[in-house]
Design a protein around this motif. Sequence first.
Motif, PDB file in Angstrom:
ATOM      1  N   GLU A 141       1.001  -1.265  -0.053  1.00  0.00           N
ATOM      2  CA  GLU A 141       0.156  -0.029   0.033  1.00  0.00           C
ATOM      3  C   GLU A 141       0.932   1.315   0.011  1.00  0.00           C
ATOM      4  OE1 GLU A 141      -2.541  -0.226   3.304  1.00  0.00           O
ATOM      5  OE2 GLU A 141      -4.005  -1.760   2.529  1.00  0.00           O
ATOM      6  N   ASP A 142       0.341   2.326  -0.681  1.00  0.00           N
ATOM      7  CA  ASP A 142       1.034   3.375  -0.503  1.00  0.00           C
ATOM      8  C   ASP A 142       0.447   4.481   0.395  1.00  0.00           C
ATOM      9  OD1 ASP A 142       1.085   6.384  -2.905  1.00  0.00           O
ATOM     10  OD2 ASP A 142       2.316   5.721  -1.452  1.00  0.00           O
ATOM     11  N   ASP A 143       1.426   4.557   1.478  1.00  0.00           N
ATOM     12  CA  ASP A 143       0.975   5.541   2.604  1.00  0.00           C
ATOM     13  C   ASP A 143       0.768   7.003   2.177  1.00  0.00           C
ATOM     14  OD1 ASP A 143       0.879   3.177   4.318  1.00  0.00           O
ATOM     15  OD2 ASP A 143       2.983   3.232   4.726  1.00  0.00           O
ATOM     16  N   ASP A 144      -0.100   7.445   3.106  1.00  0.00           N
ATOM     17  CA  ASP A 144      -0.235   9.043   2.586  1.00  0.00           C
ATOM     18  C   ASP A 144       0.838   9.582   3.602  1.00  0.00           C
ATOM     19  OD1 ASP A 144      -1.396  11.625   2.412  1.00  0.00           O
ATOM     20  OD2 ASP A 144      -2.992  11.232   3.779  1.00  0.00           O
ATOM     21  N   ASN A 145       1.541  10.653   2.861  1.00  0.00           N
ATOM     22  CA  ASN A 145       2.784  11.359   3.518  1.00  0.00           C
ATOM     23  C   ASN A 145       2.347  12.467   4.197  1.00  0.00           C
ATOM     24  OD1 ASN A 145       5.630  11.073   4.194  1.00  0.00           O
ATOM     25  ND2 ASN A 145       6.077  12.843   2.539  1.00  0.00           N
ATOM     26  N   SER A 146       1.050  12.721   4.128  1.00  0.00           N
ATOM     27  CA  SER A 146       0.706  13.959   4.788  1.00  0.00           C
ATOM     28  C   SER A 146       0.678  14.133   6.273  1.00  0.00           C
ATOM     29  CB  SER A 146      -0.685  14.723   4.388  1.00  0.00           C
ATOM     30  OG  SER A 146      -1.880  13.488   4.596  1.00  0.00           O
ATOM     31  N   VAL A 147       1.104  15.423   7.174  1.00  0.00           N
ATOM     32  CA  VAL A 147       0.743  15.527   8.328  1.00  0.00           C
ATOM     33  C   VAL A 147      -0.300  16.248   8.637  1.00  0.00           C
ATOM     34  CG1 VAL A 147       1.730  16.678  10.496  1.00  0.00           C
ATOM     35  CG2 VAL A 147       3.263  15.615   8.551  1.00  0.00           C
ATOM     36  N   LEU A 256      17.416   0.714  17.205  1.00  0.00           N
ATOM     37  CA  LEU A 256      17.514  -0.712  17.095  1.00  0.00           C
ATOM     38  C   LEU A 256      17.387  -1.242  15.831  1.00  0.00           C
ATOM     39  CD1 LEU A 256      16.556  -1.198  20.845  1.00  0.00           C
ATOM     40  CD2 LEU A 256      18.929  -1.593  19.897  1.00  0.00           C
ATOM     41  N   ARG A 257      16.211  -0.698  15.189  1.00  0.00           N
ATOM     42  CA  ARG A 257      15.567  -1.538  14.070  1.00  0.00           C
ATOM     43  C   ARG A 257      15.094  -0.424  12.990  1.00  0.00           C
ATOM     44  NH1 ARG A 257      12.880  -6.330  15.207  1.00  0.00           N
ATOM     45  NH2 ARG A 257      12.736  -6.782  12.719  1.00  0.00           N
ATOM     46  N   GLY A 258      16.028   0.582  12.834  1.00  0.00           N
ATOM     47  CA  GLY A 258      15.623   1.456  11.528  1.00  0.00           C
ATOM     48  C   GLY A 258      15.839   1.175  10.267  1.00  0.00           C
ATOM     49  N   GLU A 259      16.688   0.209  10.021  1.00  0.00           N
ATOM     50  CA  GLU A 259      16.616  -0.322   8.786  1.00  0.00           C
ATOM     51  C   GLU A 259      15.320  -1.013   8.162  1.00  0.00           C
ATOM     52  OE1 GLU A 259      19.951  -2.813   8.498  1.00  0.00           O
ATOM     53  OE2 GLU A 259      21.344  -1.265   8.560  1.00  0.00           O
ATOM     54  N   ASP A 260      14.290  -1.553   9.450  1.00  0.00           N
ATOM     55  CA  ASP A 260      13.242  -2.263   8.989  1.00  0.00           C
ATOM     56  C   ASP A 260      11.945  -1.489   8.970  1.00  0.00           C
ATOM     57  OD1 ASP A 260      14.848  -4.742   8.988  1.00  0.00           O
ATOM     58  OD2 ASP A 260      14.798  -4.747  11.101  1.00  0.00           O
ATOM     59  N   ILE A 261      11.999  -0.231   9.638  1.00  0.00           N
ATOM     60  CA  ILE A 261      11.025   0.519  10.016  1.00  0.00           C
ATOM     61  C   ILE A 261      10.665   1.453   8.618  1.00  0.00           C
ATOM     62  CG2 ILE A 261      10.061   2.501  11.263  1.00  0.00           C
ATOM     63  CD1 ILE A 261      11.554   1.187  13.578  1.00  0.00           C
ATOM     64  N   ARG A 262       9.504   1.625   8.191  1.00  0.00           N
ATOM     65  CA  ARG A 262       9.377   2.516   6.987  1.00  0.00           C
ATOM     66  C   ARG A 262       8.520   3.694   7.344  1.00  0.00           C
ATOM     67  NH1 ARG A 262      12.952   0.277   5.776  1.00  0.00           N
ATOM     68  NH2 ARG A 262      13.339  -1.355   3.907  1.00  0.00           N
ATOM     69  N   ALA A 274       2.575  17.415  19.091  1.00  0.00           N
ATOM     70  CA  ALA A 274       3.130  16.459  18.147  1.00  0.00           C
ATOM     71  C   ALA A 274       3.899  17.328  17.248  1.00  0.00           C
ATOM     72  CB  ALA A 274       1.813  15.696  17.508  1.00  0.00           C
ATOM     73  N   ALA A 275       3.594  18.247  16.681  1.00  0.00           N
ATOM     74  CA  ALA A 275       4.390  19.059  15.809  1.00  0.00           C
ATOM     75  C   ALA A 275       5.692  19.298  16.310  1.00  0.00           C
ATOM     76  CB  ALA A 275       3.543  20.174  15.220  1.00  0.00           C
ATOM     77  N   GLU A 276       5.771  19.597  17.556  1.00  0.00           N
ATOM     78  CA  GLU A 276       7.021  19.711  18.338  1.00  0.00           C
ATOM     79  C   GLU A 276       7.818  18.561  18.330  1.00  0.00           C
ATOM     80  OE1 GLU A 276       8.376  21.081  22.974  1.00  0.00           O
ATOM     81  OE2 GLU A 276       6.298  21.720  22.212  1.00  0.00           O
ATOM     82  N   VAL A 277       7.289  17.419  18.548  1.00  0.00           N
ATOM     83  CA  VAL A 277       8.230  16.412  18.562  1.00  0.00           C
ATOM     84  C   VAL A 277       8.719  16.042  17.090  1.00  0.00           C
ATOM     85  CG1 VAL A 277       8.273  13.941  18.985  1.00  0.00           C
ATOM     86  CG2 VAL A 277       7.051  15.156  20.620  1.00  0.00           C
ATOM     87  N   LEU A 278       7.799  16.361  15.859  1.00  0.00           N
ATOM     88  CA  LEU A 278       8.397  16.162  14.729  1.00  0.00           C
ATOM     89  C   LEU A 278       9.583  16.929  14.412  1.00  0.00           C
ATOM     90  CD1 LEU A 278       4.985  15.568  12.697  1.00  0.00           C
ATOM     91  CD2 LEU A 278       6.840  13.902  13.568  1.00  0.00           C
ATOM     92  N   ARG A 279       9.530  18.256  15.019  1.00  0.00           N
ATOM     93  CA  ARG A 279      10.641  19.339  14.638  1.00  0.00           C
ATOM     94  C   ARG A 279      11.953  18.620  15.127  1.00  0.00           C
ATOM     95  NH1 ARG A 279       6.258  23.244  15.182  1.00  0.00           N
ATOM     96  NH2 ARG A 279       6.610  23.234  17.387  1.00  0.00           N
ATOM     97  N   ASP A 280      11.685  18.182  16.620  1.00  0.00           N
ATOM     98  CA  ASP A 280      13.008  17.690  16.974  1.00  0.00           C
ATOM     99  C   ASP A 280      13.547  16.507  16.279  1.00  0.00           C
ATOM    100  OD1 ASP A 280      14.987  16.918  18.929  1.00  0.00           O
ATOM    101  OD2 ASP A 280      13.754  16.676  20.620  1.00  0.00           O
ATOM    102  N   ILE A 281      12.621  15.688  16.136  1.00  0.00           N
ATOM    103  CA  ILE A 281      13.130  14.348  15.128  1.00  0.00           C
ATOM    104  C   ILE A 281      13.828  14.933  13.851  1.00  0.00           C
ATOM    105  CG2 ILE A 281      12.271  12.324  13.793  1.00  0.00           C
ATOM    106  CD1 ILE A 281       9.976  12.074  16.036  1.00  0.00           C
ATOM    107  N   ARG A 291      17.157   8.393   9.435  1.00  0.00           N
ATOM    108  CA  ARG A 291      17.001   8.020   8.034  1.00  0.00           C
ATOM    109  C   ARG A 291      15.730   8.580   7.293  1.00  0.00           C
ATOM    110  NH1 ARG A 291      18.306   3.441  11.460  1.00  0.00           N
ATOM    111  NH2 ARG A 291      20.137   2.535  10.882  1.00  0.00           N
ATOM    112  N   ASP A 292      15.554   7.828   6.399  1.00  0.00           N
ATOM    113  CA  ASP A 292      14.504   8.390   5.408  1.00  0.00           C
ATOM    114  C   ASP A 292      12.765   7.900   5.795  1.00  0.00           C
ATOM    115  OD1 ASP A 292      14.897   5.725   4.875  1.00  0.00           O
ATOM    116  OD2 ASP A 292      14.914   6.187   2.532  1.00  0.00           O
ATOM    117  N   ILE A 293      12.766   7.460   6.918  1.00  0.00           N
ATOM    118  CA  ILE A 293      11.635   7.257   7.587  1.00  0.00           C
ATOM    119  C   ILE A 293      10.670   8.088   7.608  1.00  0.00           C
ATOM    120  CG2 ILE A 293      10.321   6.254   9.510  1.00  0.00           C
ATOM    121  CD1 ILE A 293      13.076   4.879  10.339  1.00  0.00           C
ATOM    122  N   LYS A 294       9.293   7.713   6.998  1.00  0.00           N
ATOM    123  CA  LYS A 294       8.408   8.821   6.986  1.00  0.00           C
ATOM    124  C   LYS A 294       7.642   8.873   8.218  1.00  0.00           C
ATOM    125  CE  LYS A 294       7.775   7.834   2.122  1.00  0.00           C
ATOM    126  NZ  LYS A 294       6.600   7.495   0.897  1.00  0.00           N
TER     127      LYS A 294
END
Length: 481
Positions: A141-147, A256-262, A274-281, A291-294
């Motif tokens: 499935e193509d996940d929605d990339n919107s916030v 620990l598992r970043g290579e497996d997470i999408r 939540a947006a504040e946490v995203l800015r930190d990340i 990485r390139d995790i969405k």
Amino acid sequence: MPLTVLSRSQLRTLLHSLSRDEVVDLQRNLAEALREYSSGSQDKGCSAAYQPQRTAITRHNGCTTLFMPASTGNTIGIKMISLQDGAVAGCAVERGAIEAQELEQALSRKRGSFRNSVASLSSDLSDLSVGSSQEDKEDQEDDDNSVSPSVTTGSSADSSTLLTGCVNQQNVTGSISTTHGAWPGAGTRDTSPRGSVTLLDGESLPFALINAHELTAFRTALASLMMFNKRKKVRTLLVFGAGTQAYWHIRLALVLRGEDIRRVYIVNRSFDRAAEVLRDIYSPENAEWRRDIKFSAMSSEFGEYGRILKEHVRKADAIFCCTPSTEPLFPAEFLTSREGRQKGRLICAIGSYKAHMTEIHPDILRDEVNVQPPHRHFHKHIHRSGVIVVDSLDAAVKEAGEIIQAGIKPNQVVELGELLMVRDATRQAETVDEEKSLREWSQRGNVIYKSVGLGLMDLVTGGDLVRLARERKLGTTVEDF
């Protein structure tokens, strides 16, 4: 002797500098301590026999302080955390919420006689089947990339669910704290407690003082991710909450598992938080582990909240609940229906801490422990394991709202440390059937983990972090304390 002091900012700097190998070492040491805690061997300081009962004191100004002592045998420690929760002055020790005889039987099993529970658990899991076709379909499935513009948690505490406490056999008069200072009250911005952890050496002399806020969140995530490491599929994560607990569950999962997470979904009552946490990340210094995790965030203010929440829960391979909610974060039928049971998930609930609180709907727990006899079926689904995993049996049956409200019995609960004992036992078994069914369950089946926290966890991980801090010249040292 020298005393090392780690403030919150100093500890955060240290935690952010940890390599994956160092995180694995910290997790391994914590796992060994939990195994010793569950083994019940009184020769080991990590044994449950060496973990005194926690005590709370509420002052006349309404400030409640919780005291959590623990020992590893060589090291003694005490965690002290405080909260301005407006309670009536007094002292209290929490009392159990189940029959003493029933609890004692369960604790007796934990103290060494766990072979029967191993065989029972293996029998329950022997009919495990995995709905791989549904998982493969979701992978395409193509996940929605919107916030999108979290879950609204109740703000009132039902003090009637708490029993009168006592200290030194003396009853406490009047109302006692509805939280015992374990965490900030429901509705606050962050569920991580504020206070300190004091560590004493073999001669009972203090050698470290650590800020408890960051340490509690970090060590809790370390324990939650012990089962996460075993999972076969962790492509999609769903995290409820946007505080320090949520942050460290996300960060350590990716380390620990970043290579497996999408994909990582964050659901929080306040979208701004939540947006504040995203800015930190998404800050530049986090690019290596991000990485390139969405990532995407959502709050209950969004018009399509119910529909999207259902999609998030169904798609998730691992769900981390990090909120002090007094109401379930999502309806039980999301997971108990025929469609919801087509894949196995890891669900970790670490935010609720009182009998009136619950992040996971009790029906989900009841469904998990309600093991049915083997039968023919014509649709792919995950069979129930029959158990709920906890960090401490004694603490969970007294404090975990999900366990209490669902009416889960002690024989339907297995400690995380017991699973490590089971692993060691099955490795030496003459037949591979037990090991195979346990492995299949831990990798692909439904695993529900409920944590209320142990002072032992702060003590073990805190001691390791002090050692690393001294090696890196971090923290403040008082040479002649």
